[in-house]
Design a protein around this motif. Structure first.
Motif, short mmCIF file in Angstrom:
data_model
loop_
_atom_site.label_atom_id
_atom_site.label_comp_id
_atom_site.label_asym_id
_atom_site.label_seq_id
_atom_site.Cartn_x
_atom_site.Cartn_y
_atom_site.Cartn_z
N SER A 277 -4.22 12.03 5.12
CA SER A 277 -5.58 11.70 4.57
C SER A 277 -6.57 11.32 5.24
O SER A 277 -6.44 11.11 6.62
CB SER A 277 -5.06 10.61 3.53
OG SER A 277 -5.08 9.58 3.94
N GLN A 278 -7.56 11.57 4.76
CA GLN A 278 -8.70 11.55 5.77
C GLN A 278 -9.89 10.27 4.96
O GLN A 278 -9.89 10.43 3.70
CB GLN A 278 -9.81 12.65 6.04
CG GLN A 278 -10.95 12.59 6.94
CD GLN A 278 -11.38 13.77 7.31
OE1 GLN A 278 -11.85 14.45 6.34
NE2 GLN A 278 -11.19 14.07 8.79
N ASN B 156 -9.17 9.55 -4.88
CA ASN B 156 -10.20 9.91 -4.08
C ASN B 156 -11.29 9.13 -3.72
O ASN B 156 -12.06 9.29 -2.71
CB ASN B 156 -10.55 11.18 -4.53
CG ASN B 156 -9.65 12.38 -4.48
OD1 ASN B 156 -9.30 12.66 -5.84
ND2 ASN B 156 -9.26 12.52 -3.45
N THR C 1 -8.63 9.84 10.32
CA THR C 1 -7.45 10.31 9.82
C THR C 1 -6.22 9.53 9.70
O THR C 1 -6.14 8.88 10.72
CB THR C 1 -7.16 11.86 10.47
OG1 THR C 1 -8.23 12.68 10.46
CG2 THR C 1 -5.65 12.61 10.01
N THR D 214 -3.07 5.68 0.73
CA THR D 214 -4.47 5.10 1.32
C THR D 214 -5.29 4.54 0.17
O THR D 214 -5.71 3.34 0.21
CB THR D 214 -5.18 6.20 1.83
OG1 THR D 214 -4.52 6.91 2.82
CG2 THR D 214 -6.50 5.74 2.33
N SER E 152 -0.31 9.23 2.62
CA SER E 152 -0.94 10.36 1.70
C SER E 152 -2.40 9.80 1.08
O SER E 152 -2.67 8.43 1.15
CB SER E 152 -0.09 10.63 0.27
OG SER E 152 0.10 9.48 -0.26
N ALA E 153 -3.26 10.55 0.42
CA ALA E 153 -4.31 10.08 -0.27
C ALA E 153 -3.84 8.82 -1.08
O ALA E 153 -4.62 7.76 -1.40
CB ALA E 153 -5.12 11.08 -0.91
N ILE F 168 -11.62 9.34 -0.19
CA ILE F 168 -10.44 9.62 0.33
C ILE F 168 -10.15 11.19 0.20
O ILE F 168 -10.34 11.34 -0.77
CB ILE F 168 -9.38 8.70 -0.30
CG1 ILE F 168 -9.74 7.18 0.23
CG2 ILE F 168 -8.06 8.98 0.53
CD1 ILE F 168 -8.90 6.19 -0.95
N THR F 169 -9.87 11.78 1.28
CA THR F 169 -9.49 13.36 1.14
C THR F 169 -8.02 13.43 1.44
O THR F 169 -7.70 12.88 2.53
CB THR F 169 -10.36 14.04 2.05
OG1 THR F 169 -11.78 13.82 1.68
CG2 THR F 169 -10.23 15.46 1.71
N GLU F 170 -7.07 14.00 0.82
CA GLU F 170 -5.88 14.59 1.04
C GLU F 170 -5.84 15.66 2.09
O GLU F 170 -6.64 16.74 1.80
CB GLU F 170 -5.19 14.90 -0.40
CG GLU F 170 -3.57 15.31 0.08
CD GLU F 170 -2.51 14.17 -0.07
OE1 GLU F 170 -1.79 14.19 0.67
OE2 GLU F 170 -2.88 13.28 -0.97
#
Length: 131
Positions: free
Chosen positions: A94-95, A67, A9, A17, A13-14, A86-88
């Motif tokens: 983001s993750q 993403n 994490t 990233t 933000s996505a 990539i996940t918001e």
């Protein structure tokens, strides 16, 4: 062979990233300490080598904002890809999870599974402090 890094994490933000990972020269900052060579060859292509390993050339093959980024082997004997998912999570969180996919014979897969797992885990972990 399919390997995945742990999910990390980030306080970005996505989109931030994604933009960081879209610039291949930023991968130098994510590399493990045992890197022996890193060279940007083109805007979307770089070469790196870890001590005791052959040089690897990666080229950005696909980018779906914000993403997914796909890096693939560019030349060489091995065909594989490194995918950043990539996940918001929320506005500034983001993750990221890295996935390594490749077609290898059983002997090769056995030899590279450990080092590749450690490599993608290091890239993901270094994102926490770098991105």
């Amino acid at each position: 062979m399919n390997l995945e890094s742990p999910k990390v994490t980030l306080d970005k933000s996505a989109e931030e990233t994604f933009n960081f990972l879209s610039d291949v020269k930023n991968f130098e900052r994510l590399m493990p300490e045992n890197i022996s060579k890193f060279e940007v060859l083109e805007d979307d292509k770089f070469l790196f080598a870890l001590k005791g390993m052959p040089e690897i050339v990666l080229k950005k093959k696909e980018a779906i904002s914000p993403n997914k980024i796909v890096l693939g082997a560019a030349g060489g004997k091995l065909d594989f890809s490194l995918i950043a998912h990539i996940t918001e999570l929320e506005n500034n969180k983001s993750q990221v999870q890295l996935a390594f996919n490749g077609e290898f014979n059983a002997m090769m897969a056995m030899m590279i599974k450990g080092p590749i797992s450690k490599f993608i885990e290091t890239l993901a972990t270094n994102m926490k402090t770098t991105v």
